[in-house]
Write an enzyme that holds these catalytic residues in place. Structure first.
Site, PDB file in Angstrom:
ATOM      1  N   GLY A   1      24.631   6.150 -11.963  1.00 30.77           N
ATOM      2  CA  GLY A   1      24.794   4.680 -11.977  1.00 30.77           C
ATOM      3  C   GLY A   1      23.761   3.877 -12.601  1.00 30.77           C
ATOM      4  N   GLY A   2      22.557   4.633 -13.266  1.00 29.76           N
ATOM      5  CA  GLY A   2      21.482   3.812 -13.910  1.00 29.76           C
ATOM      6  C   GLY A   2      22.030   3.104 -15.158  1.00 29.76           C
ATOM      7  N   GLY A   3      23.297   3.493 -15.600  1.00 28.83           N
ATOM      8  CA  GLY A   3      23.673   2.616 -16.618  1.00 28.83           C
ATOM      9  C   GLY A   3      24.843   1.889 -16.189  1.00 28.83           C
TER      10      GLY A   3
ATOM     11  N   GLU B   1      32.589   7.104 -13.918  1.00 25.85           N
ATOM     12  CA  GLU B   1      31.975   8.480 -14.095  1.00 25.85           C
ATOM     13  C   GLU B   1      32.496   9.344 -12.807  1.00 25.85           C
ATOM     14  OE1 GLU B   1      27.951   7.274 -16.210  1.00 25.85           O
ATOM     15  OE2 GLU B   1      27.884   7.577 -13.921  1.00 25.85           O
TER      16      GLU B   1
HETATM   17  C1  5RP Z   1      24.994   6.064 -16.202  1.00 25.28           C
HETATM   18  C2  5RP Z   1      24.480   7.326 -15.447  1.00 25.28           C
HETATM   19  C3  5RP Z   1      23.678   8.052 -16.557  1.00 25.28           C
HETATM   20  O1  5RP Z   1      24.070   9.374 -16.557  1.00 25.28           O
HETATM   21  C4  5RP Z   1      22.118   8.144 -15.839  1.00 25.28           C
HETATM   22  O2  5RP Z   1      21.760   6.873 -15.771  1.00 25.28           O
HETATM   23  C5  5RP Z   1      21.391   8.921 -16.746  1.00 25.28           C
HETATM   24  O3  5RP Z   1      20.928   8.276 -17.922  1.00 25.28           O
HETATM   25  P1  5RP Z   1      20.290   8.713 -19.333  1.00 25.28           P
HETATM   26  O4  5RP Z   1      20.979   9.868 -19.882  1.00 25.28           O
HETATM   27  O5  5RP Z   1      20.040   7.431 -20.225  1.00 25.28           O
HETATM   28  O6  5RP Z   1      18.726   9.235 -18.759  1.00 25.28           O
HETATM   29  O7  5RP Z   1      24.753   7.602 -14.508  1.00 25.28           O
HETATM   30  O8  5RP Z   1      25.784   5.311 -15.349  1.00 25.28           O
END
Ligand code: 5RP
Length: 218
Positions: A95-97, A103
């Site tokens: 969920g960082g993005g 998802e």
């Molecule tokens: C997005 C996510 C991504 O998978 C998670 O944030 C990892 O991101 P990145 O590949 O840029 O390191 O959960 O909601």
């Protein structure tokens, strides 16, 4: 090797798990972005994809990969996505993005979840970084109070509106001893759309990009 090079290597390594004439679920983020480029190189061999976010859809269109509406799909062979953190049980924080809800839906639906990470994402216990929670905007304050009761320190992700029109709370200092139980507890708070703990639907295979090559956990 730089982190971006590790992400690129694991994005391309995931191609091995793609079966011809199937529909693939696509996650979100910088690691997945490398996978989308890799998938473009074999796009004639697959039927198409279902995307978990507007950002991934934009890139998929540029690469020329057909995107299907999830409501018209019966069979998702594989879901490819990364994670913010993953433990040895293949439980994750995502969920960082900000795309955690879609998802989670695609991960749940897919026969196999392949998680692609660089080695920095591995943790002994989940909760090293913040835990994202997608909330209905009018319930933000109520949910924040409940998250404090559960021991966390929620922080409103200012200026972010998810693809579903909701808000994100990033919860710091969460003690995640029992990830499945905490996933259920947070999901049960009225106003929570979904929590970024992926413990009920864990990864089936993890590809870990290291400076010595790709390691596989399953
Ligand atoms: C997005 C996510 C991504 O998978 C998670 O944030 C990892 O991101 P990145 O590949 O840029 O390191 O959960 O909601």
């Amino acid at each position: 090797m730089k982190q971006d090079e590790l992400k690129k290597a694991v994005g391309w390594a995931a191609l091995k798990y793609i079966k011809f004439n199937t529909i693939i679920g696509i996650g979100t983020g910088s690691t997945v972005s490398y996978f989308i480029n890799a998938l473009g190189s074999i796009k004639e061999k697959i039927i198409g994809v279902v995307s978990s976010s507007k950002n991934s859809s934009i890139q998929l269109k540029k690469v020329g990969i057909p995107i299907y509406n999830f409501n018209n799909i019966d069979n998702l062979d594989v879901y490819i996505d990364s994670a913010d953190e993953i433990d040895k049980y293949m439980q994750m924080i995502k969920g960082g993005g900000g795309a955690l809800t879609q998802e989670k839906i695609l991960a749940f639906a897919a026969k196999q979840f392949i998680c692609i990470i660089d080695s920095s994402k591995q943790v002994d216990i989940l909760g090293r970084g913040p835990l994202p929670v997608e909330v209905i905007p009018m319930a933000r304050s109520l949910v924040a109070k409940e998250l404090i009761r559960l021991g966390g320190l929620p922080e409103y992700r200012y200026g972010v509106v998810t693809d579903n029109g909701n808000s994100i709370l990033d919860v710091h200092n969460m003690n995640i001893i029992n990830a499945s139980l905490l996933e259920e507890r947070i999901n049960n708070i009225p106003g929570v759309v979904s929590v970024g703990i992926f413990a009920h639907r864990k990864a089936d295979v993890v590809l870990i990009s290291t400076k010595n090559g790709i390691k596989v956990l399953n």
